[in-house]
Design a protein around this motif. Structure first.
Motif, mmCIF file in Angstrom:
data_model
loop_
_atom_site.group_PDB
_atom_site.id
_atom_site.type_symbol
_atom_site.label_atom_id
_atom_site.label_comp_id
_atom_site.label_asym_id
_atom_site.label_seq_id
_atom_site.Cartn_x
_atom_site.Cartn_y
_atom_site.Cartn_z
ATOM 1 N N GLN A 1 -37.846 -14.512 9.457
ATOM 2 C CA GLN A 1 -38.759 -14.694 8.335
ATOM 3 C C GLN A 1 -38.054 -14.492 7.004
ATOM 4 N N ALA A 2 -37.144 -13.542 6.918
ATOM 5 C CA ALA A 2 -36.393 -13.330 5.678
ATOM 6 C C ALA A 2 -35.541 -14.554 5.357
ATOM 7 N N LEU A 3 -34.901 -15.117 6.366
ATOM 8 C CA LEU A 3 -34.091 -16.320 6.140
ATOM 9 C C LEU A 3 -34.966 -17.506 5.746
ATOM 10 N N GLN A 4 -36.133 -17.641 6.358
ATOM 11 C CA GLN A 4 -37.053 -18.720 5.981
ATOM 12 C C GLN A 4 -37.466 -18.576 4.511
ATOM 13 N N ALA A 5 -37.802 -17.354 4.106
ATOM 14 C CA ALA A 5 -38.222 -17.123 2.720
ATOM 15 C C ALA A 5 -37.087 -17.443 1.755
ATOM 16 N N LEU A 6 -35.883 -17.011 2.081
ATOM 17 C CA LEU A 6 -34.760 -17.264 1.182
ATOM 18 C C LEU A 6 -34.381 -18.742 1.152
ATOM 19 N N ALA B 1 -48.496 -13.563 4.667
ATOM 20 C CA ALA B 1 -48.188 -13.044 3.326
ATOM 21 C C ALA B 1 -47.928 -11.539 3.294
ATOM 22 N N PRO B 2 -48.707 -10.697 3.980
ATOM 23 C CA PRO B 2 -48.429 -9.252 3.915
ATOM 24 C C PRO B 2 -47.038 -8.885 4.444
ATOM 25 N N GLN C 1 -36.431 -21.404 -9.852
ATOM 26 C CA GLN C 1 -37.896 -21.428 -9.947
ATOM 27 C C GLN C 1 -38.498 -20.144 -9.380
ATOM 28 N N TRP C 2 -39.487 -19.601 -10.088
ATOM 29 C CA TRP C 2 -40.215 -18.427 -9.622
ATOM 30 C C TRP C 2 -41.274 -18.888 -8.632
ATOM 31 N N ARG C 3 -41.347 -18.246 -7.470
ATOM 32 C CA ARG C 3 -42.312 -18.601 -6.426
ATOM 33 C C ARG C 3 -43.092 -17.363 -6.033
ATOM 34 N N SER C 4 -44.406 -17.491 -5.952
ATOM 35 C CA SER C 4 -45.253 -16.361 -5.552
ATOM 36 C C SER C 4 -45.141 -16.146 -4.040
ATOM 37 N N VAL C 5 -45.534 -14.970 -3.611
ATOM 38 C CA VAL C 5 -45.556 -14.670 -2.180
ATOM 39 C C VAL C 5 -46.435 -15.686 -1.462
ATOM 40 N N ASN C 6 -47.595 -15.992 -2.031
ATOM 41 C CA ASN C 6 -48.515 -16.942 -1.387
ATOM 42 C C ASN C 6 -47.917 -18.341 -1.293
ATOM 43 N N GLN C 7 -47.174 -18.765 -2.307
ATOM 44 C CA GLN C 7 -46.531 -20.083 -2.252
ATOM 45 C C GLN C 7 -45.480 -20.128 -1.141
ATOM 46 N N ILE C 8 -44.672 -19.089 -1.078
ATOM 47 C CA ILE C 8 -43.619 -19.036 -0.041
ATOM 48 C C ILE C 8 -44.261 -18.963 1.338
ATOM 49 N N ALA C 9 -45.269 -18.109 1.476
ATOM 50 C CA ALA C 9 -45.941 -17.934 2.764
ATOM 51 C C ALA C 9 -46.561 -19.244 3.238
ATOM 52 N N ALA C 10 -47.221 -19.956 2.331
ATOM 53 C CA ALA C 10 -47.854 -21.224 2.701
ATOM 54 C C ALA C 10 -46.807 -22.273 3.085
ATOM 55 N N ALA C 11 -45.740 -22.351 2.320
ATOM 56 C CA ALA C 11 -44.701 -23.359 2.580
ATOM 57 C C ALA C 11 -43.982 -23.114 3.907
ATOM 58 N N GLN C 12 -43.824 -21.849 4.270
ATOM 59 C CA GLN C 12 -43.076 -21.512 5.476
ATOM 60 C C GLN C 12 -43.967 -21.066 6.634
ATOM 61 N N LEU D 1 -39.751 -9.306 1.165
ATOM 62 C CA LEU D 1 -39.251 -9.610 -0.175
ATOM 63 C C LEU D 1 -38.921 -8.333 -0.954
ATOM 64 N N LEU D 2 -39.685 -7.284 -0.736
ATOM 65 C CA LEU D 2 -39.363 -5.998 -1.378
ATOM 66 C C LEU D 2 -38.030 -5.462 -0.862
ATOM 67 N N GLN D 3 -37.798 -5.583 0.427
ATOM 68 C CA GLN D 3 -36.518 -5.150 0.994
ATOM 69 C C GLN D 3 -35.367 -6.004 0.454
#
Length: 148
Positions: free
Chosen positions: A10-15, A39-40, A24-35, A46-48
């Motif tokens: 999941q970390a690699l997917q987000a990155l 979200a939680p 570009q700045w992406r919200s957690v919800n945008q990243i979560a939806a795209a991948q 993302l904090l880590q």
């Protein structure tokens, strides 16, 4: 079968999602939806990653997350380490009573582990992104193929 823990995947997917448009700045919800990620869980990852210096965060309506460094300067090993998802070979005791064979197999497993760690330090997010784009292109209806 996967060598990676879910948090590492999941970390690699987000990155990778952030690497598609690194400035570009992406919200957690945008990243979560795209991948298609929860979200939680993504927020915690993302904090880590932020604590590890791999992403930066900005608050506000136009905020979110983005890569802190260029994709080519982010090793896959760093990502996995940041979220506690290092790759580890799984090996148990053999059924053989021969102590010498067990020692040789343990030694081989340690050598393979070190080789994987070296490779993951060389393998970066930009290469992973190239592989992703190539795979997408080869699976598209156009039948195209990206070559480096």
């Amino acid at each position: 079968m996967s060598l990676l823990r879910r948090s590492g995947q999941q970390a690699l997917q987000a990155l990778l999602e952030l690497a598609e448009a690194p400035q570009q700045w992406r919200s957690v919800n945008q990243i979560a939806a795209a991948q298609d990620l929860p979200a939680p869980m993504l927020e915690q990852l993302l904090l880590q990653l932020r604590r590890a210096g791999l992403v930066e965060a900005r608050r506000g309506r136009l905020g979110g997350y983005r890569l802190q460094r260029e994709p080519a300067k982010i090793a896959v090993a760093e990502v996995l380490s940041a979220v506690g998802a290092e790759i580890a070979l799984i090996h148990g005791e053999t059924e053989e009573p021969n102590l010498a064979e067990q020692q040789v197999l343990r030694s081989m497993a340690r050598r393979l582990q070190r080789a994987m760690e070296r490779e993951l330090m060389q393998f970066n997010l930009e290469e992973l992104l190239f592989d992703l784009r190539s795979c997408r292109e080869s699976l598209s209806g156009t039948g195209g193929l990206m070559l480096g």
